[in-house]
Write a protein that holds these residues in place. Sequence first.
Motif, PDB file in Angstrom:
ATOM      1  N   LEU A 142       0.942  -1.157  -0.022  1.00  0.00           N
ATOM      2  CA  LEU A 142       0.093  -0.030  -0.097  1.00  0.00           C
ATOM      3  C   LEU A 142       0.757   1.389  -0.176  1.00  0.00           C
ATOM      4  CD1 LEU A 142      -2.629  -1.173   2.689  1.00  0.00           C
ATOM      5  CD2 LEU A 142      -3.171  -0.763  -0.041  1.00  0.00           C
ATOM      6  N   ASN A 143       1.920   1.112   0.738  1.00  0.00           N
ATOM      7  CA  ASN A 143       2.810   2.560   0.848  1.00  0.00           C
ATOM      8  C   ASN A 143       3.474   2.665  -0.558  1.00  0.00           C
ATOM      9  OD1 ASN A 143       1.970   2.933   3.557  1.00  0.00           O
ATOM     10  ND2 ASN A 143       3.728   1.911   4.214  1.00  0.00           N
ATOM     11  N   SER A 144       4.064   1.473  -1.160  1.00  0.00           N
ATOM     12  CA  SER A 144       4.881   1.438  -2.023  1.00  0.00           C
ATOM     13  C   SER A 144       3.905   1.969  -3.469  1.00  0.00           C
ATOM     14  CB  SER A 144       5.524   0.245  -2.746  1.00  0.00           C
ATOM     15  OG  SER A 144       6.256  -0.185  -1.659  1.00  0.00           O
ATOM     16  N   PHE A 145       2.758   1.693  -3.586  1.00  0.00           N
ATOM     17  CA  PHE A 145       1.880   2.155  -4.619  1.00  0.00           C
ATOM     18  C   PHE A 145       1.257   3.596  -4.345  1.00  0.00           C
ATOM     19  CE2 PHE A 145       2.408  -2.236  -6.083  1.00  0.00           C
ATOM     20  CZ  PHE A 145       2.458  -2.129  -7.388  1.00  0.00           C
ATOM     21  N   ASN A 146       1.238   3.754  -3.026  1.00  0.00           N
ATOM     22  CA  ASN A 146       0.488   5.134  -2.666  1.00  0.00           C
ATOM     23  C   ASN A 146      -0.904   5.020  -2.809  1.00  0.00           C
ATOM     24  OD1 ASN A 146       0.190   7.492  -1.409  1.00  0.00           O
ATOM     25  ND2 ASN A 146       0.866   8.546  -2.946  1.00  0.00           N
ATOM     26  N   ILE A 147      -1.543   3.726  -2.317  1.00  0.00           N
ATOM     27  CA  ILE A 147      -2.999   3.829  -2.475  1.00  0.00           C
ATOM     28  C   ILE A 147      -3.602   3.333  -1.325  1.00  0.00           C
ATOM     29  CG2 ILE A 147      -2.730   3.044  -4.872  1.00  0.00           C
ATOM     30  CD1 ILE A 147      -2.997   0.204  -4.224  1.00  0.00           C
ATOM     31  N   SER A 148      -4.751   3.296  -1.210  1.00  0.00           N
ATOM     32  CA  SER A 148      -5.790   2.649   0.037  1.00  0.00           C
ATOM     33  C   SER A 148      -6.734   2.098  -0.631  1.00  0.00           C
ATOM     34  CB  SER A 148      -5.928   3.693   1.021  1.00  0.00           C
ATOM     35  OG  SER A 148      -6.872   4.609   0.253  1.00  0.00           O
ATOM     36  N   THR A 149      -6.880   0.612  -0.506  1.00  0.00           N
ATOM     37  CA  THR A 149      -8.022  -0.074  -1.188  1.00  0.00           C
ATOM     38  C   THR A 149      -8.322  -1.016   0.283  1.00  0.00           C
ATOM     39  OG1 THR A 149      -8.602  -1.720  -2.489  1.00  0.00           O
ATOM     40  CG2 THR A 149      -6.483  -1.887  -1.693  1.00  0.00           C
ATOM     41  N   LYS A 150      -9.484  -1.423   0.331  1.00  0.00           N
ATOM     42  CA  LYS A 150     -10.314  -2.063   1.509  1.00  0.00           C
ATOM     43  C   LYS A 150     -10.085  -3.729   1.246  1.00  0.00           C
ATOM     44  CE  LYS A 150     -13.474   1.505   2.677  1.00  0.00           C
ATOM     45  NZ  LYS A 150     -13.174   2.386   3.217  1.00  0.00           N
ATOM     46  N   LYS A 151     -10.186  -4.080  -0.190  1.00  0.00           N
ATOM     47  CA  LYS A 151     -10.116  -5.436  -0.533  1.00  0.00           C
ATOM     48  C   LYS A 151      -8.677  -5.842  -0.828  1.00  0.00           C
ATOM     49  CE  LYS A 151     -14.678  -5.293  -2.994  1.00  0.00           C
ATOM     50  NZ  LYS A 151     -14.963  -5.442  -4.288  1.00  0.00           N
ATOM     51  N   ILE A 152      -8.149  -6.665   0.476  1.00  0.00           N
ATOM     52  CA  ILE A 152      -6.779  -7.309   0.317  1.00  0.00           C
ATOM     53  C   ILE A 152      -7.172  -8.694   0.418  1.00  0.00           C
ATOM     54  CG2 ILE A 152      -4.671  -7.290   1.448  1.00  0.00           C
ATOM     55  CD1 ILE A 152      -5.172  -4.502   2.315  1.00  0.00           C
ATOM     56  N   TYR A 153      -6.412  -9.647  -0.430  1.00  0.00           N
ATOM     57  CA  TYR A 153      -6.752 -11.044  -0.381  1.00  0.00           C
ATOM     58  C   TYR A 153      -5.426 -11.422  -0.221  1.00  0.00           C
ATOM     59  CZ  TYR A 153     -11.244  -9.949  -2.960  1.00  0.00           C
ATOM     60  OH  TYR A 153     -12.211  -9.693  -3.012  1.00  0.00           O
ATOM     61  N   HIS A 154      -5.376 -12.446   0.830  1.00  0.00           N
ATOM     62  CA  HIS A 154      -4.157 -13.161   1.107  1.00  0.00           C
ATOM     63  C   HIS A 154      -4.347 -14.561   0.779  1.00  0.00           C
ATOM     64  CE1 HIS A 154      -2.199 -10.092   3.333  1.00  0.00           C
ATOM     65  NE2 HIS A 154      -3.406  -9.731   3.946  1.00  0.00           N
ATOM     66  N   ASN A 155      -3.478 -15.076  -0.567  1.00  0.00           N
ATOM     67  CA  ASN A 155      -3.680 -16.061  -1.177  1.00  0.00           C
ATOM     68  C   ASN A 155      -2.315 -16.548  -1.995  1.00  0.00           C
ATOM     69  OD1 ASN A 155      -4.401 -18.101  -3.086  1.00  0.00           O
ATOM     70  ND2 ASN A 155      -6.501 -17.231  -3.235  1.00  0.00           N
ATOM     71  N   LYS A 156      -2.156 -18.032  -1.728  1.00  0.00           N
ATOM     72  CA  LYS A 156      -0.768 -18.664  -2.068  1.00  0.00           C
ATOM     73  C   LYS A 156      -0.917 -18.372  -3.719  1.00  0.00           C
ATOM     74  CE  LYS A 156       0.524 -20.363   1.846  1.00  0.00           C
ATOM     75  NZ  LYS A 156       1.759 -19.801   2.504  1.00  0.00           N
ATOM     76  N   LYS A 157      -1.672 -18.615  -4.432  1.00  0.00           N
ATOM     77  CA  LYS A 157      -1.891 -18.577  -5.974  1.00  0.00           C
ATOM     78  C   LYS A 157      -2.181 -17.066  -6.240  1.00  0.00           C
ATOM     79  CE  LYS A 157      -2.756 -23.506  -6.229  1.00  0.00           C
ATOM     80  NZ  LYS A 157      -3.591 -24.379  -6.993  1.00  0.00           N
ATOM     81  N   VAL A 158      -1.356 -16.108  -6.254  1.00  0.00           N
ATOM     82  CA  VAL A 158      -1.590 -14.801  -6.403  1.00  0.00           C
ATOM     83  C   VAL A 158      -2.271 -14.404  -7.891  1.00  0.00           C
ATOM     84  CG1 VAL A 158      -0.633 -12.433  -6.706  1.00  0.00           C
ATOM     85  CG2 VAL A 158      -0.094 -13.754  -4.832  1.00  0.00           C
ATOM     86  N   LEU A 159      -1.519 -15.004  -8.808  1.00  0.00           N
ATOM     87  CA  LEU A 159      -2.031 -14.618 -10.517  1.00  0.00           C
ATOM     88  C   LEU A 159      -3.461 -15.112 -10.631  1.00  0.00           C
ATOM     89  CD1 LEU A 159      -1.470 -13.490 -13.086  1.00  0.00           C
ATOM     90  CD2 LEU A 159      -0.141 -15.412 -13.749  1.00  0.00           C
ATOM     91  N   ASN A 160      -3.645 -16.630 -10.235  1.00  0.00           N
ATOM     92  CA  ASN A 160      -4.972 -17.013 -10.327  1.00  0.00           C
ATOM     93  C   ASN A 160      -6.014 -16.307  -9.672  1.00  0.00           C
ATOM     94  OD1 ASN A 160      -3.758 -18.915 -11.807  1.00  0.00           O
ATOM     95  ND2 ASN A 160      -3.683 -20.539 -10.243  1.00  0.00           N
ATOM     96  N   LYS A 161      -5.809 -15.946  -8.556  1.00  0.00           N
ATOM     97  CA  LYS A 161      -6.752 -15.107  -7.742  1.00  0.00           C
ATOM     98  C   LYS A 161      -7.137 -13.591  -8.449  1.00  0.00           C
ATOM     99  CE  LYS A 161      -9.530 -13.835  -4.279  1.00  0.00           C
ATOM    100  NZ  LYS A 161     -10.738 -14.501  -3.776  1.00  0.00           N
ATOM    101  N   LEU A 162      -5.778 -13.292  -8.785  1.00  0.00           N
ATOM    102  CA  LEU A 162      -5.969 -11.586  -9.548  1.00  0.00           C
ATOM    103  C   LEU A 162      -6.881 -12.068 -10.853  1.00  0.00           C
ATOM    104  CD1 LEU A 162      -4.844  -8.860  -9.380  1.00  0.00           C
ATOM    105  CD2 LEU A 162      -3.153  -9.593 -11.135  1.00  0.00           C
ATOM    106  N   LYS A 163      -6.697 -13.025 -11.647  1.00  0.00           N
ATOM    107  CA  LYS A 163      -7.653 -13.197 -12.814  1.00  0.00           C
ATOM    108  C   LYS A 163      -9.047 -13.502 -12.693  1.00  0.00           C
ATOM    109  CE  LYS A 163      -3.706 -14.700 -15.867  1.00  0.00           C
ATOM    110  NZ  LYS A 163      -2.975 -15.828 -16.930  1.00  0.00           N
ATOM    111  N   LYS A 164      -9.123 -14.281 -11.396  1.00  0.00           N
ATOM    112  CA  LYS A 164     -10.653 -14.528 -11.094  1.00  0.00           C
ATOM    113  C   LYS A 164     -11.661 -13.447 -10.581  1.00  0.00           C
ATOM    114  CE  LYS A 164      -9.810 -19.411 -10.629  1.00  0.00           C
ATOM    115  NZ  LYS A 164      -9.737 -20.687  -9.881  1.00  0.00           N
ATOM    116  N   THR A 165     -10.931 -12.460  -9.816  1.00  0.00           N
ATOM    117  CA  THR A 165     -11.278 -11.467  -9.168  1.00  0.00           C
ATOM    118  C   THR A 165     -11.880 -10.367 -10.130  1.00  0.00           C
ATOM    119  OG1 THR A 165     -10.117 -11.990  -7.251  1.00  0.00           O
ATOM    120  CG2 THR A 165     -10.907  -9.894  -7.154  1.00  0.00           C
ATOM    121  N   ASN A 166     -13.196  -9.729  -9.834  1.00  0.00           N
ATOM    122  CA  ASN A 166     -13.582  -8.765 -10.633  1.00  0.00           C
ATOM    123  C   ASN A 166     -14.017  -7.511  -9.788  1.00  0.00           C
ATOM    124  OD1 ASN A 166     -13.315  -9.890 -13.151  1.00  0.00           O
ATOM    125  ND2 ASN A 166     -15.357 -10.839 -13.086  1.00  0.00           N
TER     126      ASN A 166
END
Length: 132
Positions: free
Chosen positions: A108-132
Amino acid sequence: MKKKLIILFILLFISIFIHIPKYVELNNLAIIDGIGVYYKDNSYYIYLKEIIPIKDQLGINKEYKYYYVKSKDIESGIKELNKNSKKKLYYKSCNYIVTNMNTSSKILNSFNISTKKIYHNKKVLNKLKKTN
C-alpha cells in the motif's frame, strides 16, 4: 496600485502553492483494477491488471490486460513497470490487492494507494485473474 499589488500577490501565491496536474488523455492512461504481489526467494513478482472498457450493443464490457515484472524490491518493480508501459499507469482506482505476504502495508505504501479489499492467497496470479 494596491489592488494590482494584491492581485499580483494572489496570482503568485496560487502559482507556487497550488499544483495543477498535467493533462493525460484517457486513451493514454492504464487504469489498474488489481495488483498482485508474490514474494518468493528474495524476489517480488508484481502483477497489474488493467481494465479496458469496450463499448458494444449491450452496453460496456470489460477486457483485461496484465503486466508483469520481477524485481528485488517493490519500488524498483514499480519503476520498471512505469518505464516499460506505453501508457501512464493509474493506481488510484485499484479495487483490490492479492498477495502471499503476511502484511500488505508495504504494498500500500509503495503504490501510494488505499484499498479495502486485500486477499492473502498462495496462488496470486490465479486469484488476480478470477477477481472482478
